[in-house]
Enzyme design. Structure first.
Site, PDB file in Angstrom:
ATOM      1  N   HIS A 244      -6.812   0.975  -6.757  1.00  0.00           N
ATOM      2  CA  HIS A 244      -7.096   0.082  -5.616  1.00  0.00           C
ATOM      3  C   HIS A 244      -7.763  -1.181  -6.178  1.00  0.00           C
ATOM      4  CE1 HIS A 244      -7.618  -1.248  -1.653  1.00  0.00           C
ATOM      5  NE2 HIS A 244      -8.460  -0.370  -1.165  1.00  0.00           N
TER       6      HIS A 244
ATOM      7  N   GLN B  96      -9.836  -3.738  -3.981  1.00  0.00           N
ATOM      8  CA  GLN B  96     -11.149  -3.229  -3.574  1.00  0.00           C
ATOM      9  C   GLN B  96     -12.186  -3.456  -4.671  1.00  0.00           C
ATOM     10  OE1 GLN B  96     -12.024  -1.551  -0.544  1.00  0.00           O
ATOM     11  NE2 GLN B  96     -13.994  -2.093  -1.392  1.00  0.00           N
TER      12      GLN B  96
ATOM     13  N   ARG C 119     -13.658  -8.419   0.616  1.00  0.00           N
ATOM     14  CA  ARG C 119     -12.220  -8.154   0.480  1.00  0.00           C
ATOM     15  C   ARG C 119     -11.451  -9.441   0.819  1.00  0.00           C
ATOM     16  NH1 ARG C 119     -10.095  -3.046   0.980  1.00  0.00           N
ATOM     17  NH2 ARG C 119      -8.173  -4.095   0.378  1.00  0.00           N
TER      18      ARG C 119
ATOM     19  N   ASP D 260     -17.063   7.484  -2.120  1.00  0.00           N
ATOM     20  CA  ASP D 260     -15.861   7.272  -1.311  1.00  0.00           C
ATOM     21  C   ASP D 260     -15.563   8.593  -0.620  1.00  0.00           C
ATOM     22  OD1 ASP D 260     -13.492   6.284  -0.234  1.00  0.00           O
ATOM     23  OD2 ASP D 260     -12.373   6.318  -2.117  1.00  0.00           O
TER      24      ASP D 260
ATOM     25  N   CYS E 133     -16.233   1.838  -0.247  1.00  0.00           N
ATOM     26  CA  CYS E 133     -15.100   0.964   0.095  1.00  0.00           C
ATOM     27  C   CYS E 133     -14.760   1.024   1.580  1.00  0.00           C
ATOM     28  CB  CYS E 133     -13.888   1.315  -0.750  1.00  0.00           C
ATOM     29  SG  CYS E 133     -13.250   2.969  -0.452  1.00  0.00           S
TER      30      CYS E 133
ATOM     31  N   ARG F 228       0.883  -1.184   0.000  1.00  0.00           N
ATOM     32  CA  ARG F 228       0.000   0.000   0.000  1.00  0.00           C
ATOM     33  C   ARG F 228       0.913   1.225   0.000  1.00  0.00           C
ATOM     34  NH1 ARG F 228      -5.341   1.343   3.394  1.00  0.00           N
ATOM     35  NH2 ARG F 228      -6.086   0.115   1.635  1.00  0.00           N
TER      36      ARG F 228
HETATM   37  N1   CP Z   1     -11.192  -0.081   1.881  1.00  0.00           N
HETATM   38  C1   CP Z   1      -9.947  -0.174   2.389  1.00  0.00           C
HETATM   39  O1   CP Z   1      -8.972  -0.393   1.685  1.00  0.00           O
HETATM   40  O2   CP Z   1      -9.893  -0.027   3.746  1.00  0.00           O
HETATM   41  P1   CP Z   1      -8.568   0.174   4.617  1.00  0.00           P
HETATM   42  O3   CP Z   1      -7.988   1.523   4.224  1.00  0.00           O
HETATM   43  O4   CP Z   1      -9.029   0.153   6.038  1.00  0.00           O
HETATM   44  O5   CP Z   1      -7.611  -0.926   4.302  1.00  0.00           O
HETATM   45  N1  NVA Z   2      -9.761   6.792  -1.698  1.00  0.00           N
HETATM   46  C1  NVA Z   2      -9.464   6.336  -0.359  1.00  0.00           C
HETATM   47  C2  NVA Z   2      -9.717   4.884  -0.246  1.00  0.00           C
HETATM   48  C3  NVA Z   2      -9.461   4.299   1.119  1.00  0.00           C
HETATM   49  C4  NVA Z   2      -9.613   2.807   1.158  1.00  0.00           C
HETATM   50  C5  NVA Z   2      -8.028   6.671  -0.015  1.00  0.00           C
HETATM   51  O1  NVA Z   2      -7.157   6.520  -0.874  1.00  0.00           O
HETATM   52  O2  NVA Z   2      -7.785   7.103   1.116  1.00  0.00           O
END
Ligand code: CP
Ligand code: NVA
Length: 310
Positions: A130, A133, A293, A225, A265, A103
């Site tokens: 992502h 997701q 997920r 989101d 998400c 990540r």
């Molecule tokens: N939706 C998602 O990726 O959640 P987290 O940021 O908690 O991993």
């Molecule tokens: N768009 C959001 C998604 C979190 C899972 C972010 O990048 O923070």
């Protein structure tokens, strides 16, 4: 030869179907508490430059259920590109572990890890995409609808990383997607360009609009989101004002197709991009989405491991 999931476009439409089928099978086995140690003894390194609940817990739980083990590396642990180069970190991890999930802020960090490590690398969210997701989201819709082809979905809010991966999947699977964002917050032009070959083949129509009511008209699923993604915290206050007309609330949802599903998400900012009433309402599938997920990512890990030979 090894395979990665840096972007949704790393999977063909047929492979996405294969991942769904595997996810459904693994989900059934998990519910029956039937052992499915398809990755027995394998180790996953989980590299995080940003916080997480869902991604961390689902990858770690998934690996345990598959008979393997996951190592959590928090943002301060590796210092990718700071304490040491992405190349050196990738080369070391690939000597020890069987899979890497990352990540990151920059998409380039995921792409570089994938280029340097000779084990599968999975994008667990970057500033641009992502994919995990979206596989979970699409699995959630597929469980309800069967085929996704020709289905209409709407995205309301920021044209962000999650939106980007949805655009790429919609084009690949022949879905129609309408996106409403404030001016200056549209999805990146490069992402839209990357859909063109798929869209010609599948007949997918992707529309970028301004008016959320126009976007949700006829939609069978409505997505939103957070208005400020991780890394954009300093913009949150300013964005709140700009995005207020893009809230997914009862009035907006009433303009979608009757019974349209609502997806987010998570994490959600209740009362901002989505109201409690909608998020806790009968059309919301946000917690099914969160559950999926786990199942979708287990399928991704098994799929990539099976197709990668050292
Ligand atoms: N939706 C998602 O990726 O959640 P987290 O940021 O908690 O991993
Ligand atoms: N768009 C959001 C998604 C979190 C899972 C972010 O990048 O923070």
């Amino acid at each position: 030869m090894k395979r990665d999931l840096r972007s949704i476009q790393d999977l063909t439409a047929a492979e996405i179907e294969e991942v769904f089928a595997l996810a459904i099978d693994l989900k059934a086995k998990t519910k029956r508490r039937e052992e499915h140690h398809l990755l027995r003894g394998r180790v996953l390194a989980m590299v995080f430059e940003k916080p997480s609940l869902r991604t961390r817990v689902t990858f770690e739980t998934g690996m345990v259920q598959l008979g393997g083990h996951a190592i959590y590396l928090q943002p301060s642990d590796i210092g990718l590109g700071k304490r040491e180069s992405v190349y050196d970190a990738a080369m070391c991890m690939a000597r020890w572990v069987d899979l890497i999930m990352a990540r990151t802020f920059a998409q380039k960090t995921v792409d570089d890890l994938a280029a340097y490590a000779d084990v599968p690398v999975i994008n667990g969210l970057s500033d641009i995409e992502h994919p995990c997701q979206i596989l979970a989201d699409a699995l959630t819709l597929r469980e309800r609808w069967g085929s996704l082809r020709g289905r209409r979905i709407a995205w309301v809010g920021d044209g962000n990383n999650v939106c980007h991966s949805w655009i790429l999947l919609a084009a690949r699977l022949g879905m129609h997607m309408a996106i409403a964002t404030p001016e200056g917050f549209e999805p990146q032009g490069e992402i839209l360009e990357r859909t063109q070959t798929d869209a010609v083949e599948t007949g997918s129509e992707i529309r970028v609009l301004r008016d959320p009511r126009e976007a949700v008209a006829g939609a069978e699923a409505v997505f939103t989101d957070t208005w400020a993604s991780m890394g954009q915290e300093s913009e949150a206050e300013g964005r709140r004002r700009i995005f207020t007309p893009y809230q997914v609330n009862r009035d907006l949802l009433a303009r979608a197709k009757e019974g349209a599903l609502v997806l987010h998400c998570l994490p959600a900012h209740r009362g901002e991009e989505i109201t409690d009433e909608v998020m806790d309402g009968p059309q919301s599938v946000v917690f099914d989405e969160a559950e999926n997920r786990l199942h979708a990512q287990k399928a991704v890990m098994v799929f990539l491991a099976q197709r990668s030979r050292r």
